[in-house]
Design a protein around this motif. Structure first.
Motif, PDB file in Angstrom:
ATOM      1  N   LEU A  26       0.832  -1.204   0.000  1.00 21.00           N
ATOM      2  CA  LEU A  26       0.000   0.000   0.000  1.00 21.00           C
ATOM      3  C   LEU A  26       0.868   1.255   0.000  1.00 21.00           C
ATOM      4  O   LEU A  26       0.599   2.214  -0.740  1.00 21.00           O
ATOM      5  CB  LEU A  26      -0.923  -0.004   1.223  1.00 21.00           C
ATOM      6  N   VAL A  27       1.923   1.237   0.810  1.00 24.24           N
ATOM      7  CA  VAL A  27       2.850   2.377   0.841  1.00 24.24           C
ATOM      8  C   VAL A  27       3.494   2.570  -0.530  1.00 24.24           C
ATOM      9  O   VAL A  27       3.598   3.691  -1.038  1.00 24.24           O
ATOM     10  CB  VAL A  27       3.936   2.160   1.915  1.00 24.24           C
ATOM     11  N   PHE A  42      12.593  -9.452  -9.635  1.00 23.38           N
ATOM     12  CA  PHE A  42      13.535  -8.430  -9.169  1.00 23.38           C
ATOM     13  C   PHE A  42      13.211  -7.036  -9.714  1.00 23.38           C
ATOM     14  O   PHE A  42      13.953  -6.092  -9.462  1.00 23.38           O
ATOM     15  CB  PHE A  42      14.971  -8.837  -9.524  1.00 23.38           C
ATOM     16  N   ILE A  43      12.088  -6.935 -10.450  1.00 21.85           N
ATOM     17  CA  ILE A  43      11.694  -5.611 -10.939  1.00 21.85           C
ATOM     18  C   ILE A  43      11.404  -4.679  -9.769  1.00 21.85           C
ATOM     19  O   ILE A  43      11.675  -3.479  -9.830  1.00 21.85           O
ATOM     20  CB  ILE A  43      10.458  -5.724 -11.874  1.00 21.85           C
ATOM     21  N   PHE A  44      10.862  -5.226  -8.669  1.00 25.99           N
ATOM     22  CA  PHE A  44      10.616  -4.404  -7.487  1.00 25.99           C
ATOM     23  C   PHE A  44      11.933  -3.939  -6.866  1.00 25.99           C
ATOM     24  O   PHE A  44      12.021  -2.829  -6.364  1.00 25.99           O
ATOM     25  CB  PHE A  44       9.796  -5.179  -6.453  1.00 25.99           C
ATOM     26  N   ALA A  45      12.933  -4.805  -6.906  1.00 27.57           N
ATOM     27  CA  ALA A  45      14.232  -4.417  -6.365  1.00 27.57           C
ATOM     28  C   ALA A  45      14.823  -3.274  -7.188  1.00 27.57           C
ATOM     29  O   ALA A  45      15.469  -2.368  -6.651  1.00 27.57           O
ATOM     30  CB  ALA A  45      15.179  -5.620  -6.360  1.00 27.57           C
ATOM     31  N   LEU A  46      14.588  -3.293  -8.498  1.00 22.17           N
ATOM     32  CA  LEU A  46      15.101  -2.235  -9.365  1.00 22.17           C
ATOM     33  C   LEU A  46      14.369  -0.918  -9.151  1.00 22.17           C
ATOM     34  O   LEU A  46      14.962   0.162  -9.222  1.00 22.17           O
ATOM     35  CB  LEU A  46      14.981  -2.660 -10.834  1.00 22.17           C
ATOM     36  N   LEU A  47      13.070  -1.006  -8.894  1.00 28.13           N
ATOM     37  CA  LEU A  47      12.251   0.205  -8.748  1.00 28.13           C
ATOM     38  C   LEU A  47      12.229   0.750  -7.324  1.00 28.13           C
ATOM     39  O   LEU A  47      11.885   1.913  -7.110  1.00 28.13           O
ATOM     40  CB  LEU A  47      10.815  -0.081  -9.190  1.00 28.13           C
ATOM     41  N   ALA A  48      12.553  -0.097  -6.353  1.00 23.96           N
ATOM     42  CA  ALA A  48      12.370   0.262  -4.948  1.00 23.96           C
ATOM     43  C   ALA A  48      13.050   1.578  -4.588  1.00 23.96           C
ATOM     44  O   ALA A  48      12.431   2.471  -3.988  1.00 23.96           O
ATOM     45  CB  ALA A  48      12.877  -0.867  -4.049  1.00 23.96           C
ATOM     46  N   GLY A  52      15.440   6.204   0.346  1.00 22.74           N
ATOM     47  CA  GLY A  52      16.086   5.451   1.418  1.00 22.74           C
ATOM     48  C   GLY A  52      15.183   4.458   2.101  1.00 22.74           C
ATOM     49  O   GLY A  52      15.644   3.661   2.925  1.00 22.74           O
ATOM     50  N   TRP A  53      13.899   4.482   1.780  1.00 20.72           N
ATOM     51  CA  TRP A  53      12.936   3.548   2.376  1.00 20.72           C
ATOM     52  C   TRP A  53      12.685   2.352   1.445  1.00 20.72           C
ATOM     53  O   TRP A  53      11.664   1.672   1.550  1.00 20.72           O
ATOM     54  CB  TRP A  53      11.624   4.258   2.671  1.00 20.72           C
ATOM     55  N   TRP A 102      13.806  -0.471   1.458  1.00 25.86           N
ATOM     56  CA  TRP A 102      13.715  -1.753   2.165  1.00 25.86           C
ATOM     57  C   TRP A 102      12.274  -2.172   2.394  1.00 25.86           C
ATOM     58  O   TRP A 102      11.979  -3.372   2.549  1.00 25.86           O
ATOM     59  CB  TRP A 102      14.462  -1.682   3.495  1.00 25.86           C
ATOM     60  N   ILE A 103      11.349  -1.202   2.389  1.00 21.00           N
ATOM     61  CA  ILE A 103       9.935  -1.523   2.578  1.00 21.00           C
ATOM     62  C   ILE A 103       9.437  -2.411   1.444  1.00 21.00           C
ATOM     63  O   ILE A 103       8.745  -3.415   1.661  1.00 21.00           O
ATOM     64  CB  ILE A 103       9.095  -0.228   2.670  1.00 21.00           C
ATOM     65  N   VAL A 104       9.793  -2.041   0.216  1.00 19.18           N
ATOM     66  CA  VAL A 104       9.354  -2.827  -0.937  1.00 19.18           C
ATOM     67  C   VAL A 104      10.032  -4.192  -0.944  1.00 19.18           C
ATOM     68  O   VAL A 104       9.413  -5.218  -1.258  1.00 19.18           O
ATOM     69  CB  VAL A 104       9.663  -2.066  -2.243  1.00 19.18           C
ATOM     70  N   LEU A 105      11.306  -4.226  -0.604  1.00 17.42           N
ATOM     71  CA  LEU A 105      12.026  -5.495  -0.563  1.00 17.42           C
ATOM     72  C   LEU A 105      11.417  -6.434   0.483  1.00 17.42           C
ATOM     73  O   LEU A 105      11.285  -7.639   0.248  1.00 17.42           O
ATOM     74  CB  LEU A 105      13.502  -5.250  -0.253  1.00 17.42           C
ATOM     75  N   LEU A 106      11.041  -5.867   1.625  1.00 14.07           N
ATOM     76  CA  LEU A 106      10.398  -6.685   2.660  1.00 14.07           C
ATOM     77  C   LEU A 106       9.023  -7.167   2.226  1.00 14.07           C
ATOM     78  O   LEU A 106       8.568  -8.233   2.642  1.00 14.07           O
ATOM     79  CB  LEU A 106      10.287  -5.903   3.965  1.00 14.07           C
ATOM     80  N   ALA A 107       8.342  -6.379   1.386  1.00 15.67           N
ATOM     81  CA  ALA A 107       7.029  -6.804   0.885  1.00 15.67           C
ATOM     82  C   ALA A 107       7.169  -8.107   0.106  1.00 15.67           C
ATOM     83  O   ALA A 107       6.397  -9.061   0.294  1.00 15.67           O
ATOM     84  CB  ALA A 107       6.418  -5.719   0.004  1.00 15.67           C
ATOM     85  N   VAL A 108       8.151  -8.167  -0.772  1.00 11.92           N
ATOM     86  CA  VAL A 108       8.365  -9.384  -1.557  1.00 11.92           C
ATOM     87  C   VAL A 108       8.882 -10.507  -0.658  1.00 11.92           C
ATOM     88  O   VAL A 108       8.483 -11.667  -0.800  1.00 11.92           O
ATOM     89  CB  VAL A 108       9.346  -9.110  -2.712  1.00 11.92           C
ATOM     90  N   ALA A 109       9.773 -10.173   0.286  1.00 13.00           N
ATOM     91  CA  ALA A 109      10.321 -11.190   1.184  1.00 13.00           C
ATOM     92  C   ALA A 109       9.226 -11.829   2.027  1.00 13.00           C
ATOM     93  O   ALA A 109       9.151 -13.059   2.148  1.00 13.00           O
ATOM     94  CB  ALA A 109      11.393 -10.569   2.084  1.00 13.00           C
TER      95      ALA A 109
END
Length: 497
Positions: free
Chosen positions: A177-178, A285-291, A297-298, A300-307
Motif C-alpha cells: 500500500l505504501v 527483481f523488478i521491485f528491487a530495481l524500482l524500490a 532510502g525507504w 527496504w519496505i518494498v524489498l520486505l514486501a516481496v520477502a
C-alpha cells in the motif's frame, strides 16, 4: 497402527474448528504470494500488452473466480482436505481423481524451494547483505533452513500457522500500500526520473493490444492467482467447514484482483512501458530495481514486501500438498504412513515432512544444475495448475448434473460457470504445451529431446504419476473400486445436512 509413547493410538482426524473464516482467508491470500507474484509477472505482461497490463490481470481473474465457485459448491458437498482429489474421485472416478491429487502434491514440491529462495534473497537485500545473495552456497543453505522452519510451523499446529500468516499478510499489504501510494503520488507530482504516464481507465481493456497479445498475457497472468485454494484444503480444521473455506477461497480471488490492479497501475504509471519492457527478464527483481527510485532510502519496505510474500507462501504452499497426501492415504490411494496425524498437534506430520523433504531435494538438485533450470521447473507448474483446476470445474458440473436445471442460479454458478472456467484453463493448457514445445521459449534456451525443458519436466512428472498410480493399483486395489458419489439435494438448495 502406529502408537505414541503413551500407548494410545494417534487421532483419526485433524483438529476441528482450529481456525476461523478470517484465518482461512489470510492463508488463501498468502498462498498466492501476492507481492512476489505480481512482481514476477508485471514486466513480461507489459512487454506483451503495454499499458493494458492491468486489463490482462483483470481478464486472468475471470477463470479463477469461476473455478473458485466450483470449489465453494464442492466443499459444501464434501468437506475433505483432499479437495480436488476427493471431489474428482466422487464425480469422475478414482483414476482421474488420483491424477488430480498427484498434480496438487507435485505443485508444492516444485515451487516451495523457489519461494523460500526468493524470501531469503529479498530478506538479505532488505538488510543490506547483498553479498550473501550472490553467494550461492550461503543462499541455498539459508533457503533449506527456512523450508525446515516453515515446515515445523505447519506441523506444530494450524492455529500457530494462522497467527504467523496473519502477521505476514498485514506486513505485506502495508508495504504494498505504501509503495502504491508513493508511486502514484510521484507520478501526479511529476517527480519521477522515468517516462511515467498518468493512469487511465482504458488500461483495463484486455483487448487493447490485440487478441494474440491477450492470449500470451493470459498465460502469464492467470497463474499469479494460483494458491487461493489453500483455504479450502484446511476445510476439516475451519469453523463452519461446509461454507467458510469455500467463501474464503472466493473472497481471496476478489481481494487478489484489487491488489494486483493497484500494484499494476502503480508500476506501469511510474516506470512507463519502455523501462518495464527493457527489464522484463528481471521478473520478480523488478521491485528491487524500482524500490530505490520510488521509495528513496525507504526502499527496504518494498524489498520486505516481496520477502514476506514469499516467506508466507513457502509455508502455505506446503498445506495443500500435505493435506492432499493425507486424504489420499486415508482412502488407500497412497501408503498408509502418509495418513498419520500427530497425536500432540493434530496435523499430518508425516505427509508434511515428506513434502518438505522432496521439495528440498528437488530445489538443491535442480538449482545445482543451473538457475535457469530452476526457473524452467516453475514454468512447468502452469501445466499442473491448469490441469487440476480444470478437473475441479468439470467435476462440479458432473457432480451436480442432476440439479443444474432446477434453477438459473444452479445452471450458472454450479454448471456453466465452472465449465467455462475449465474450458478457459484447458485452452491455456493447450497453448502452454504448444509454447513450451519450442526450446527458444524456455529460460535456459536449451533443448531437451527436441522440446523445451519446462514441457519435458511436466511430461516426466505426469508419467511418473501414472506409473506410481498403476503400481499402487495392483498393490492396494481398494481405492480403485470406489464408486461415484451422489449429491445430497439439500446442499444444492443451501441446506447443510
Amino acid at each position: 497402527m502406529v502408537e505414541d509413547r503413551s500407548g494410545s493410538a494417534p487421532p483419526a482426524s485433524l483438529k476441528p474448528d482450529a481456525i476461523g473464516f478470517v484465518d482461512a482467508l489470510v492463508i488463501g491470500l498468502n498462498a498466492t504470494s501476492p507481492a512476489y507474484s505480481v512482481a514476477a509477472v508485471i514486466g513480461p505482461v507489459v512487454a506483451l500488452v503495454g499499458v493494458y497490463a492491468p486489463g490482462v490481470l483483470f481478464a486472468s481473474f475471470v477463470p479463477m473466480l469461476l473455478i473458485a465457485s466450483a470449489f465453494y459448491y464442492l466443499n459444501k458437498a464434501d468437506q475433505d482436505c483432499g479437495t480436488t482429489f476427493s471431489w474428482v474421485t466422487r464425480a469422475m472416478g478414482p483414476w482421474t481423481g488420483w491424477l488430480g491429487g498427484w498434480a496438487i502434491a507435485m505443485t508444492g514440491v516444485l515451487v516451495v524451494g523457489s519461494l523460500a529462495d526468493i524470501a531469503v534473497s529479498f530478506g538479505l537485500l532488505a538488510v543490506g547483505l547483498d553479498g550473501w545473495v550472490g553467494n550461492t552456497f550461503v543462499r541455498q543453505l539459508l533457503t533449506v533452513l527456512l523450508i525446515v522452519v516453515m515446515t515445523g510451523l505447519c506441523v506444530i499446529g494450524t492455529e500457530l500457522s494462522a497467527k504467523v500468516q496473519n502477521a505476514l499478510i498485514l506486513a505485506q499489504v502495508a508495504f504494498l500500500l505504501v509503495f502504491v501510494i508513493v508511486a502514484l503520488y510521484r507520478v501526479y507530482a511529476g517527480t519521477t526520473s522515468f517516462d511515467s504516464v498518468r493512469p487511465s481507465v482504458a488500461w483495463l481493456n484486455p483487448f487493447g493490444a490485440g487478441g494474440a497479445a491477450l492470449t500470451s498475457g493470459l498465460l502469464l497472468g492467470v497463474f499469479i492467482y494460483w494458491g487461493w485454494e489453500s483455504a479450502v484444503n484446511l476445510t476439516e480444521e475451519v469453523e463452519d467447514s461446509a461454507s467458510a473455506p469455500g467463501r474464503a477461497g472466493v473472497w481471496s480471488t476478489v481481494i487478489l484482483l484489487v491488489t494486483y490492479l493497484s500494484v499494476g497501475f502503480a508500476v506501469v504509471a511510474f516506470a512507463g512501458t519502455a523501462y518495464l519492457v527493457e527489464n522484463a527478464g528481471e521478473e520478480e527483481f523488478i521491485f528491487a530495481l524500482l524500490a530505490r527510485d520510488v521509495m528513496g532510502g525507504w526502499d527496504w519496505i518494498v524489498l520486505l514486501a516481496v520477502a514476506t510474500s514469499a516467506l508466507a507462501s513457502t509455508q502455505t504452499t506446503i498445506i495443500p500438498a500435505s493435506r492432499t497426501a493425507l486424504s489420499m492415504a486415508r482412502r488407500q490411494a497412497l501408503p498408509a504412513r502418509f495418513a498419520r496425524i500427530s497425536p500432540r498437534f493434530r496435523t499430518p506430520d508425516v505427509s508434511t515432512w515428506w513434502v518438505a523433504a522432496i521439495a528440498i531435494a528437488w530445489y538443491v538438485v535442480v538449482s545445482r544444475i543451473s538457475e535457469n533450470a530452476l526457473f524452467d521447473t516453475l514454468t512447468a507448474l502452469s501445466l499442473l495448475i491448469a490441469f487440476y483446476y480444470a478437473l475441479t470445474g468439470v467435476a462440479c458440473a458432473v457432480y451436480y448434473r442432476r440439479h443444474l436445471t432446477e434453477s438459473l442460479r444452479n445452471l450458472l454458478l454450479i454448471g456453466l460457470g465452472p465449465l467455462v472456467g475449465a474450458g478457459l484453463l484447458t485452452w491455456l493448457l493447450v497453448r502452454s504445451v504448444r509454447d513450451m514445445s519450442n526450446p527458444a521459449n524456455s529460460y535456459s534456451g536449451t533443448s531437451w529431446f527436441g522440446l523445451g525443458p519446462p514441457l519435458v519436466i511436466g511430461i516426466c512428472i505426469s508419467l511418473a504419476g501414472v506409473v506410481i498410480m498403476v503400481v499402487l493399483r495392483f498393490r492396494s486395489p481398494a481405492f480403485w473400486k470406489e464408486r461415484r458419489g451422489v449429491v445430497d439435494p439439500g446442499l444444492v438448495h443451501g441446506k447443510e445436512s
